[in-house]
Write a protein that holds these residues in place. Sequence first.
Motif, PDB file in Angstrom:
ATOM      1  N   HIS A   1       0.999  -0.958  -0.013  1.00 40.16           N
ATOM      2  CA  HIS A   1       0.291   0.241  -0.027  1.00 40.16           C
ATOM      3  C   HIS A   1       0.419   0.993  -0.352  1.00 40.16           C
ATOM      4  O   HIS A   1       1.454   0.872   0.616  1.00 40.16           O
ATOM      5  CB  HIS A   1      -0.959  -0.507   1.124  1.00 40.16           C
ATOM      6  N   PRO A   2       0.529   2.037  -0.398  1.00 42.72           N
ATOM      7  CA  PRO A   2       1.267   3.742  -1.043  1.00 42.72           C
ATOM      8  C   PRO A   2       1.487   4.428   0.591  1.00 42.72           C
ATOM      9  O   PRO A   2       2.934   4.860   0.511  1.00 42.72           O
ATOM     10  CB  PRO A   2       0.218   4.489  -2.323  1.00 42.72           C
ATOM     11  N   ALA A   3       0.581   4.312   1.375  1.00 43.59           N
ATOM     12  CA  ALA A   3       0.995   4.995   3.002  1.00 43.59           C
ATOM     13  C   ALA A   3       2.143   4.154   3.649  1.00 43.59           C
ATOM     14  O   ALA A   3       1.969   4.437   4.883  1.00 43.59           O
ATOM     15  CB  ALA A   3      -1.028   4.629   3.250  1.00 43.59           C
ATOM     16  N   VAL A   4       1.884   3.023   2.981  1.00 43.55           N
ATOM     17  CA  VAL A   4       2.849   1.696   4.368  1.00 43.55           C
ATOM     18  C   VAL A   4       4.683   2.286   4.166  1.00 43.55           C
ATOM     19  O   VAL A   4       5.238   1.757   3.057  1.00 43.55           O
ATOM     20  CB  VAL A   4       2.556   0.450   4.142  1.00 43.55           C
ATOM     21  N   GLU A   5       5.293   2.610   5.224  1.00 45.07           N
ATOM     22  CA  GLU A   5       6.461   2.417   4.712  1.00 45.07           C
ATOM     23  C   GLU A   5       7.486   1.520   4.958  1.00 45.07           C
ATOM     24  O   GLU A   5       8.739   0.698   4.654  1.00 45.07           O
ATOM     25  CB  GLU A   5       7.398   3.771   5.624  1.00 45.07           C
ATOM     26  N   SER A   6       6.829   0.772   6.575  1.00 54.00           N
ATOM     27  CA  SER A   6       7.720  -0.773   6.280  1.00 54.00           C
ATOM     28  C   SER A   6       6.912  -1.373   7.251  1.00 54.00           C
ATOM     29  O   SER A   6       5.700  -1.053   8.087  1.00 54.00           O
ATOM     30  CB  SER A   6       8.880  -0.032   6.948  1.00 54.00           C
ATOM     31  N   ILE A   7       7.062  -2.866   7.500  1.00 55.11           N
ATOM     32  CA  ILE A   7       6.184  -3.592   8.005  1.00 55.11           C
ATOM     33  C   ILE A   7       6.879  -4.798   8.374  1.00 55.11           C
ATOM     34  O   ILE A   7       7.877  -5.127   7.699  1.00 55.11           O
ATOM     35  CB  ILE A   7       4.912  -4.338   6.952  1.00 55.11           C
ATOM     36  N   CYS A   8       6.604  -5.459   9.440  1.00 58.54           N
ATOM     37  CA  CYS A   8       7.266  -6.644  10.095  1.00 58.54           C
ATOM     38  C   CYS A   8       6.420  -7.978  10.571  1.00 58.54           C
ATOM     39  O   CYS A   8       4.843  -7.185  10.772  1.00 58.54           O
ATOM     40  CB  CYS A   8       7.949  -6.346  10.790  1.00 58.54           C
ATOM     41  N   VAL A   9       6.081  -9.022   9.723  1.00 58.57           N
ATOM     42  CA  VAL A   9       5.307 -10.119  10.368  1.00 58.57           C
ATOM     43  C   VAL A   9       6.065 -10.851  11.346  1.00 58.57           C
ATOM     44  O   VAL A   9       7.207 -11.709  10.921  1.00 58.57           O
ATOM     45  CB  VAL A   9       4.843 -10.839   8.686  1.00 58.57           C
ATOM     46  N   TYR A  10       5.400 -11.166  12.297  1.00 55.78           N
ATOM     47  CA  TYR A  10       5.812 -12.454  13.238  1.00 55.78           C
ATOM     48  C   TYR A  10       4.761 -13.014  14.102  1.00 55.78           C
ATOM     49  O   TYR A  10       3.358 -12.940  13.200  1.00 55.78           O
ATOM     50  CB  TYR A  10       6.758 -11.583  14.478  1.00 55.78           C
ATOM     51  N   GLY A  11       5.297 -14.755  14.286  1.00 49.79           N
ATOM     52  CA  GLY A  11       4.136 -15.129  14.955  1.00 49.79           C
ATOM     53  C   GLY A  11       3.987 -14.873  16.122  1.00 49.79           C
ATOM     54  O   GLY A  11       4.517 -14.659  17.020  1.00 49.79           O
ATOM     55  N   VAL A  12       3.021 -15.427  16.779  1.00 47.13           N
ATOM     56  CA  VAL A  12       1.857 -14.797  18.400  1.00 47.13           C
ATOM     57  C   VAL A  12       1.524 -15.989  18.557  1.00 47.13           C
ATOM     58  O   VAL A  12       1.023 -16.604  17.455  1.00 47.13           O
ATOM     59  CB  VAL A  12       0.959 -13.932  17.990  1.00 47.13           C
ATOM     60  N   ALA A  13       1.960 -16.684  19.898  1.00 44.99           N
ATOM     61  CA  ALA A  13       1.110 -18.054  19.998  1.00 44.99           C
ATOM     62  C   ALA A  13      -0.784 -17.305  20.334  1.00 44.99           C
ATOM     63  O   ALA A  13      -1.257 -16.747  20.723  1.00 44.99           O
ATOM     64  CB  ALA A  13       2.138 -17.968  22.013  1.00 44.99           C
ATOM     65  N   ASP A  14      -0.632 -18.415  20.228  1.00 41.87           N
ATOM     66  CA  ASP A  14      -2.513 -19.351  20.138  1.00 41.87           C
ATOM     67  C   ASP A  14      -3.100 -20.371  20.478  1.00 41.87           C
ATOM     68  O   ASP A  14      -2.413 -21.222  20.054  1.00 41.87           O
ATOM     69  CB  ASP A  14      -2.618 -18.732  18.472  1.00 41.87           C
ATOM     70  N   GLU A  15      -4.375 -20.124  20.728  1.00 40.02           N
ATOM     71  CA  GLU A  15      -4.610 -21.485  22.195  1.00 40.02           C
ATOM     72  C   GLU A  15      -5.367 -22.871  20.626  1.00 40.02           C
ATOM     73  O   GLU A  15      -4.770 -23.097  21.623  1.00 40.02           O
ATOM     74  CB  GLU A  15      -5.306 -20.815  23.187  1.00 40.02           C
ATOM     75  N   ARG A  16      -5.373 -22.041  19.544  1.00 37.46           N
ATOM     76  CA  ARG A  16      -6.895 -22.566  19.001  1.00 37.46           C
ATOM     77  C   ARG A  16      -5.621 -23.525  18.086  1.00 37.46           C
ATOM     78  O   ARG A  16      -5.536 -24.219  17.367  1.00 37.46           O
ATOM     79  CB  ARG A  16      -8.002 -21.390  18.827  1.00 37.46           C
ATOM     80  N   TRP A  17      -4.382 -22.413  16.998  1.00 33.29           N
ATOM     81  CA  TRP A  17      -3.730 -22.750  16.588  1.00 33.29           C
ATOM     82  C   TRP A  17      -2.986 -22.583  16.553  1.00 33.29           C
ATOM     83  O   TRP A  17      -1.964 -23.289  15.502  1.00 33.29           O
ATOM     84  CB  TRP A  17      -4.144 -21.389  14.766  1.00 33.29           C
ATOM     85  N   GLY A  18      -2.014 -21.994  17.895  1.00 28.74           N
ATOM     86  CA  GLY A  18      -0.850 -22.620  17.958  1.00 28.74           C
ATOM     87  C   GLY A  18       0.357 -21.767  17.797  1.00 28.74           C
ATOM     88  O   GLY A  18       0.165 -20.915  18.896  1.00 28.74           O
ATOM     89  N   GLU A  19       0.197 -21.218  16.800  1.00 30.05           N
ATOM     90  CA  GLU A  19       0.615 -20.022  15.763  1.00 30.05           C
ATOM     91  C   GLU A  19      -0.247 -19.041  15.128  1.00 30.05           C
ATOM     92  O   GLU A  19      -0.227 -19.606  14.699  1.00 30.05           O
ATOM     93  CB  GLU A  19       1.948 -19.759  15.906  1.00 30.05           C
TER      94      GLU A  19
END
Length: 104
Positions: A1-19
């Motif tokens: 998206h043109p308004a985005v300078e930077s992005i970082c994707v990461y995993g977070v613990a989740d009770e249902r899916w594990g992450e």
Amino acid sequence: HPAVESICVYGVADERWGERVEAAVVLRAGAELTARELADFGRGELGGYKLPKTIRILPAILLTTGNKPDRRRLKAEAEAQDGQSGDDRARLEAAPAGALGRPA
């Protein structure tokens, strides 16, 4: 998206899916965009199942000493926010302004 300078994707613990996948996004100076608008844009580019379950809009993404995004810190802060809210559902949200800043 043109308004985005930077992005970082990461995993977070989740009770249902594990992450679950989350994304931290920094907007360009002066840009205005909500997490929902960004997710809607992403749906046009990716399948819905590929989108992060939570998008946090932050003022900055901290970097490690190796000059890479500090995913461990982002994950820890996201999990701490989840613990405070008591809500285990995957959701789109915007983080409060000033949640993170660049290191000095």
